[in-house]
Scaffold this motif. Structure first.
Motif, PDB file in Angstrom:
ATOM      1  N   LEU B   6      22.553   9.104   3.120  1.00 50.59           N
ATOM      2  CA  LEU B   6      21.120   9.397   3.114  1.00 50.59           C
ATOM      3  C   LEU B   6      20.680   9.553   1.664  1.00 50.59           C
ATOM      4  O   LEU B   6      21.158  10.444   0.952  1.00 50.59           O
ATOM      5  CB  LEU B   6      20.853  10.694   3.886  1.00 50.59           C
ATOM      6  CG  LEU B   6      19.404  11.193   3.881  1.00 50.59           C
ATOM      7  CD1 LEU B   6      18.488  10.210   4.602  1.00 50.59           C
ATOM      8  CD2 LEU B   6      19.315  12.572   4.555  1.00 50.59           C
ATOM      9  N   THR B   7      19.776   8.690   1.214  1.00 51.75           N
ATOM     10  CA  THR B   7      19.296   8.752  -0.168  1.00 51.75           C
ATOM     11  C   THR B   7      18.348   9.940  -0.344  1.00 51.75           C
ATOM     12  O   THR B   7      17.388  10.073   0.406  1.00 51.75           O
ATOM     13  CB  THR B   7      18.550   7.450  -0.514  1.00 51.75           C
ATOM     14  OG1 THR B   7      19.446   6.356  -0.334  1.00 51.75           O
ATOM     15  CG2 THR B   7      18.063   7.463  -1.959  1.00 51.75           C
ATOM     16  N   PRO B   8      18.607  10.816  -1.312  1.00 52.08           N
ATOM     17  CA  PRO B   8      17.710  11.962  -1.542  1.00 52.08           C
ATOM     18  C   PRO B   8      16.319  11.490  -1.954  1.00 52.08           C
ATOM     19  O   PRO B   8      16.166  10.440  -2.578  1.00 52.08           O
ATOM     20  CB  PRO B   8      18.379  12.712  -2.697  1.00 52.08           C
ATOM     21  CG  PRO B   8      19.779  12.214  -2.755  1.00 52.08           C
ATOM     22  CD  PRO B   8      19.732  10.793  -2.261  1.00 52.08           C
ATOM     23  N   SER B   9      15.321  12.264  -1.587  1.00 57.60           N
ATOM     24  CA  SER B   9      13.931  11.915  -1.880  1.00 57.60           C
ATOM     25  C   SER B   9      13.088  13.165  -1.733  1.00 57.60           C
ATOM     26  O   SER B   9      13.351  13.994  -0.863  1.00 57.60           O
ATOM     27  CB  SER B   9      13.470  10.835  -0.893  1.00 57.60           C
ATOM     28  OG  SER B   9      12.064  10.754  -0.861  1.00 57.60           O
ATOM     29  N   ILE B  10      12.062  13.297  -2.543  1.00 57.09           N
ATOM     30  CA  ILE B  10      11.143  14.419  -2.369  1.00 57.09           C
ATOM     31  C   ILE B  10      10.470  14.346  -1.003  1.00 57.09           C
ATOM     32  O   ILE B  10      10.179  15.355  -0.379  1.00 57.09           O
ATOM     33  CB  ILE B  10      10.075  14.412  -3.482  1.00 57.09           C
ATOM     34  CG1 ILE B  10      10.714  14.855  -4.813  1.00 57.09           C
ATOM     35  CG2 ILE B  10       8.902  15.309  -3.133  1.00 57.09           C
ATOM     36  CD1 ILE B  10       9.735  14.951  -5.952  1.00 57.09           C
ATOM     37  N   ARG B  11      10.236  13.117  -0.534  1.00 55.17           N
ATOM     38  CA  ARG B  11       9.556  12.911   0.751  1.00 55.17           C
ATOM     39  C   ARG B  11      10.327  13.532   1.914  1.00 55.17           C
ATOM     40  O   ARG B  11       9.731  13.943   2.917  1.00 55.17           O
ATOM     41  CB  ARG B  11       9.363  11.398   0.973  1.00 55.17           C
ATOM     42  CG  ARG B  11       8.508  11.023   2.161  1.00 55.17           C
ATOM     43  CD  ARG B  11       8.272   9.517   2.222  1.00 55.17           C
ATOM     44  NE  ARG B  11       9.493   8.780   2.003  1.00 55.17           N
ATOM     45  CZ  ARG B  11      10.471   8.650   2.898  1.00 55.17           C
ATOM     46  NH1 ARG B  11      10.363   9.179   4.090  1.00 55.17           N
ATOM     47  NH2 ARG B  11      11.565   7.978   2.597  1.00 55.17           N
ATOM     48  N   LEU B  12      11.660  13.588   1.808  1.00 58.74           N
ATOM     49  CA  LEU B  12      12.479  14.268   2.808  1.00 58.74           C
ATOM     50  C   LEU B  12      12.626  15.708   2.334  1.00 58.74           C
ATOM     51  O   LEU B  12      13.524  16.051   1.573  1.00 58.74           O
ATOM     52  CB  LEU B  12      13.835  13.575   2.940  1.00 58.74           C
ATOM     53  CG  LEU B  12      13.752  12.064   3.199  1.00 58.74           C
ATOM     54  CD1 LEU B  12      15.146  11.482   3.344  1.00 58.74           C
ATOM     55  CD2 LEU B  12      12.912  11.744   4.421  1.00 58.74           C
ATOM     56  N   ARG B  14      13.078  19.479   1.278  1.00 61.55           N
ATOM     57  CA  ARG B  14      14.040  20.561   1.339  1.00 61.55           C
ATOM     58  C   ARG B  14      13.361  21.779   1.962  1.00 61.55           C
ATOM     59  O   ARG B  14      12.147  21.828   2.072  1.00 61.55           O
ATOM     60  CB  ARG B  14      14.552  20.869  -0.074  1.00 61.55           C
ATOM     61  CG  ARG B  14      15.387  19.731  -0.658  1.00 61.55           C
ATOM     62  CD  ARG B  14      15.567  19.884  -2.152  1.00 61.55           C
ATOM     63  NE  ARG B  14      16.392  21.039  -2.494  1.00 61.55           N
ATOM     64  CZ  ARG B  14      17.718  21.034  -2.566  1.00 61.55           C
ATOM     65  NH1 ARG B  14      18.384  19.922  -2.327  1.00 61.55           N
ATOM     66  NH2 ARG B  14      18.385  22.125  -2.896  1.00 61.55           N
ATOM     67  N   TYR B  29      23.346  15.440   7.327  1.00 53.51           N
ATOM     68  CA  TYR B  29      21.999  15.828   7.744  1.00 53.51           C
ATOM     69  C   TYR B  29      21.450  14.825   8.754  1.00 53.51           C
ATOM     70  O   TYR B  29      21.900  13.689   8.849  1.00 53.51           O
ATOM     71  CB  TYR B  29      21.025  15.808   6.552  1.00 53.51           C
ATOM     72  CG  TYR B  29      21.191  16.902   5.537  1.00 53.51           C
ATOM     73  CD1 TYR B  29      20.728  18.181   5.784  1.00 53.51           C
ATOM     74  CD2 TYR B  29      21.781  16.635   4.301  1.00 53.51           C
ATOM     75  CE1 TYR B  29      20.856  19.190   4.826  1.00 53.51           C
ATOM     76  CE2 TYR B  29      21.910  17.638   3.342  1.00 53.51           C
ATOM     77  CZ  TYR B  29      21.446  18.907   3.610  1.00 53.51           C
ATOM     78  OH  TYR B  29      21.563  19.895   2.672  1.00 53.51           O
ATOM     79  N   THR B  30      20.415  15.265   9.455  1.00 57.88           N
ATOM     80  CA  THR B  30      19.484  14.335  10.042  1.00 57.88           C
ATOM     81  C   THR B  30      18.126  14.647   9.410  1.00 57.88           C
ATOM     82  O   THR B  30      17.995  15.597   8.632  1.00 57.88           O
ATOM     83  CB  THR B  30      19.444  14.429  11.578  1.00 57.88           C
ATOM     84  OG1 THR B  30      18.597  13.388  12.079  1.00 57.88           O
ATOM     85  CG2 THR B  30      18.939  15.790  12.057  1.00 57.88           C
ATOM     86  N   VAL B  31      17.126  13.828   9.708  1.00 57.90           N
ATOM     87  CA  VAL B  31      15.774  14.049   9.192  1.00 57.90           C
ATOM     88  C   VAL B  31      14.869  14.297  10.390  1.00 57.90           C
ATOM     89  O   VAL B  31      14.942  13.565  11.390  1.00 57.90           O
ATOM     90  CB  VAL B  31      15.282  12.841   8.372  1.00 57.90           C
ATOM     91  CG1 VAL B  31      13.830  13.028   7.946  1.00 57.90           C
ATOM     92  CG2 VAL B  31      16.177  12.632   7.166  1.00 57.90           C
ATOM     93  N   TYR B  32      14.038  15.318  10.290  1.00 56.03           N
ATOM     94  CA  TYR B  32      13.253  15.787  11.437  1.00 56.03           C
ATOM     95  C   TYR B  32      11.954  16.332  10.859  1.00 56.03           C
ATOM     96  O   TYR B  32      11.983  17.182   9.956  1.00 56.03           O
ATOM     97  CB  TYR B  32      14.077  16.882  12.116  1.00 56.03           C
ATOM     98  CG  TYR B  32      13.723  17.248  13.537  1.00 56.03           C
ATOM     99  CD1 TYR B  32      14.435  16.707  14.612  1.00 56.03           C
ATOM    100  CD2 TYR B  32      12.718  18.161  13.812  1.00 56.03           C
ATOM    101  CE1 TYR B  32      14.156  17.077  15.918  1.00 56.03           C
ATOM    102  CE2 TYR B  32      12.426  18.530  15.120  1.00 56.03           C
ATOM    103  CZ  TYR B  32      13.154  17.985  16.170  1.00 56.03           C
ATOM    104  OH  TYR B  32      12.888  18.356  17.464  1.00 56.03           O
ATOM    105  N   HIS B  34      10.055  15.020   8.701  1.00 51.81           N
ATOM    106  CA  HIS B  34      10.035  14.754   7.254  1.00 51.81           C
ATOM    107  C   HIS B  34      10.843  15.781   6.466  1.00 51.81           C
ATOM    108  O   HIS B  34      10.568  15.996   5.280  1.00 51.81           O
ATOM    109  CB  HIS B  34       8.591  14.738   6.712  1.00 51.81           C
ATOM    110  CG  HIS B  34       7.618  14.002   7.581  1.00 51.81           C
ATOM    111  ND1 HIS B  34       7.479  12.642   7.535  1.00 51.81           N
ATOM    112  CD2 HIS B  34       6.743  14.427   8.543  1.00 51.81           C
ATOM    113  CE1 HIS B  34       6.564  12.260   8.409  1.00 51.81           C
ATOM    114  NE2 HIS B  34       6.113  13.323   9.034  1.00 51.81           N
ATOM    115  N   ASP B 125      10.040  16.680  16.924  1.00 47.48           N
ATOM    116  CA  ASP B 125       9.901  15.699  15.845  1.00 47.48           C
ATOM    117  C   ASP B 125       8.735  14.719  16.007  1.00 47.48           C
ATOM    118  O   ASP B 125       8.937  13.535  16.273  1.00 47.48           O
ATOM    119  CB  ASP B 125      11.233  14.934  15.716  1.00 47.48           C
ATOM    120  CG  ASP B 125      11.246  13.972  14.542  1.00 47.48           C
ATOM    121  OD1 ASP B 125      10.516  14.215  13.564  1.00 47.48           O
ATOM    122  OD2 ASP B 125      11.997  12.975  14.612  1.00 47.48           O
TER     123      ASP B 125
END
Lengths: 368, 368
Positions: B6-12, B14, B29-32, B34, B125
């Motif tokens: 999973l590429t880190p990004s501000i959009r995902l 923290r 991780y998963t993304v949920y 955003h 989600d």
């Protein structure tokens, strides 16, 4: 920091092209609109060099579509945006900020007009389908609002015209920038637009029918062997050089379109029926705005939270939201939100990068 | 298939707890909504055994809140759900299907009533904030709708009561299931509910103010050393055994709440003002529905697209949406959507798992 793993899940939807993306050796993903978006195939630098010299096929199915169709379609779309939609032609694409009643951004899609009563919104990363459904439901609008089975596939790079002409016919390359035409693939009509999230030129094919996905992909790769066609994806380096903003990173629900630098898409004098008009009109003179900014020194680490920008006195006067090393410009290219007091071309600031403080320079324009 | 990066990004985004989650050794991780949601810390099996025997602290900030506040708050919330909200008490939590005007699911949050004019929706989600904003805007409702700075932290497991009592006081353990109370942490009031996405018992603390996140986390870990408190997250094995549905996987925007098995949350006879009432009433007798289903044989691979279920004649009569090996029940526990003709307890079906066909049995109830 090492890169974390992404746990597979049905909830993170695969696309009509995911099997081909996997076969092409995707190295990492991001998640966008509940769907998988490749983030690089070789290295970001090698992907970048190839994008600028050849042609790439990008699975951008994550640009999910909202279809708005019916007698009130234009009325509904206009409720969401300060851009005046009244004179849009049937073959046009409009980049539109979508703005709430407080004047803040909710998304920045490309809107496609298919006819006067039928639009697609090709979304950035938020469920604008739900906002449109809410407007339709509470406003008793005579429209259908839904997510159609449409998945964009971008063909980007200097050789995109050649490849697209071979697969979809010579005529399609006459399509002007941000205009669309209709192609036929194996009996199925599909929209093809001259657009895409790079400044290298190219097209976006709006795949109509998931079942055609792998056949379209294979046709492009079969026709493009001698063009060195490769699988690609929106490239961090190129999109920062070009000043292509990422909703959720560079611009968020905290910002107005004026702060986002989207002033030319805000037709406050002529637009009729936009629900945020009153609130946005009061915020037409922004006190901070998106700027290109070069950061000196070695390549910066990957950015996971906004990096503060300080003036001489140590005051925070902005934040960097996107950043990477540019092999071509031999500097760290970044996108920042900078206060009016410090946003002029040439202003020197200090960037608080996690590894160290760095000197940085505001620029009057992006690199490409 | 190996797990992708999973590429880190501000959009995902923290969360207020991400630094602590990283220090605790999150593996994936998963993304949920955003945002980053941990998916395991040791192995899913070891996390599971620990959850069932001790106490875990889960960063579930991804359960983003929609705050609806104002004279029309109840009216707006009721527009979105077939559950009758009219007799909810100020300290209650309601699990509510949120349903569009076609009778289809948009989300299944826990709604919290703070007072008669103020609600939080603790989301699954999808960006229901946008649906609520659309309703407010087009319906001219007298409400504010926004995402507050509230990030849930779950304390789950058989020793959760002991830990919560130590940190937030003995009184809080009197809180009944799906009721909430107010605790004070370092001068800041916060909502604490007896709830959580496991069947092991416990609480969800609605962290009010990101700046308190690490202090709350540290207080729980300092007080729980002898309880073997660990960082955890919603556990795939336990949640399938317990029949906790995942919106986006088991139930989607294609399904009605009746198909989702949420009949008891649909008060079609008494609810007033729900916008999907007419459409949903016509779909009150589902032809398929969520079922527990055991799949024979060795542990199945991870699921990335629905696996078909076939009857004796080879006809598709359902799909598996969640699946994993249960060390406790020594079978593959799954959640499936099964046609009425084959949904009775004990019906034998064939599951088309990628590695092979497997025998499977419909169950009358989930495992826990």
């Amino acid at each position: 920091m090492s890169m974390p793993f992404l746990t597979p899940s049905i909830r993170l939807r695969r696309t009509p092209f995911t099997r081909r993306v996997e076969a092409a050796g995707v190295k990492a993903y991001t998640v966008y609109n509940h769907m998988l978006l490749p983030s690089f195939f070789t290295t970001p630098e090698e992907d970048y060099r190839h994008l600028k010299s050849a042609v790439q096929v990008w699975d951008v199915s994550v640009e999910r579509q909202v279809e708005v169709v019916g007698p009130d379609a234009l009325r509904l779309v206009q409720m969401t945006t300060p851009r005046d939609m009244s004179r849009m032609a049937d073959d046009q694409c409009y980049y539109i900020p979508m703005v709430d009643t407080a004047g803040k951004l909710m998304n920045d899609p490309v809107a496609i007009r298919l006819n006067e009563n039928r639009y697609w919104l090709s979304l950035a990363d938020s469920d604008m389908l739900l906002y449109c459904k809410g407007l339709a439901a509470a406003g008793n609008l005579n429209v259908d609002v839904f997510e159609p089975d449409v998945s964009p596939l971008a063909i980007q790079g200097p050789k995109a015209d050649t490849l697209v002409a071979r697969v979809f016919g010579e005529d399609v390359v006459k399509t002007k920038f941000f205009r669309h035409t209709t192609i036929n693939f194996e009996g199925q009509d599909m929209v093809l637009a001259r657009s895409g999230w790079s400044h290298q030129g190219g097209f976006e094919l709006y795949l109509q029918g998931s079942e055609y996905g792998e056949a379209v992909w294979d046709a492009l790769f079969a026709a493009g062997k001698d063009l060195d066609v490769r699988a690609g994806c929106p490239n961090l380096i190129e999109r920062i050089e070009a000043g292509l903003l990422s909703f959720g990173s560079d611009i968020t629900t905290e910002h107005t379109p004026f702060e986002a630098g989207l002033t030319k898409y805000c037709n406050l004098d002529t637009v009729k029926g936009f629900l945020g008009l009153e609130a946005l009109s009061k915020q037409a003179t922004p006190t901070k705005q998106i700027r290109a900014l070069a950061v000196d020194g070695d390549p910066v680490p990957s950015i996971q939270h906004p990096w503060p920008l300080l003036d001489d006195s140590g005051e925070v006067v902005g934040h960097i939201s996107s950043s990477t090393w540019s092999p071509e410009y031999e500097t760290n290219v970044t996108i920042a939100m900078v206060n009016r007091s410090h946003w002029d071309d040439g202003v020197r600031l200090t960037a608080k990068i996690p590894d160290a403080d760095r000197e940085a320079t505001v620029r009057g324009s992006f690199w490409i």
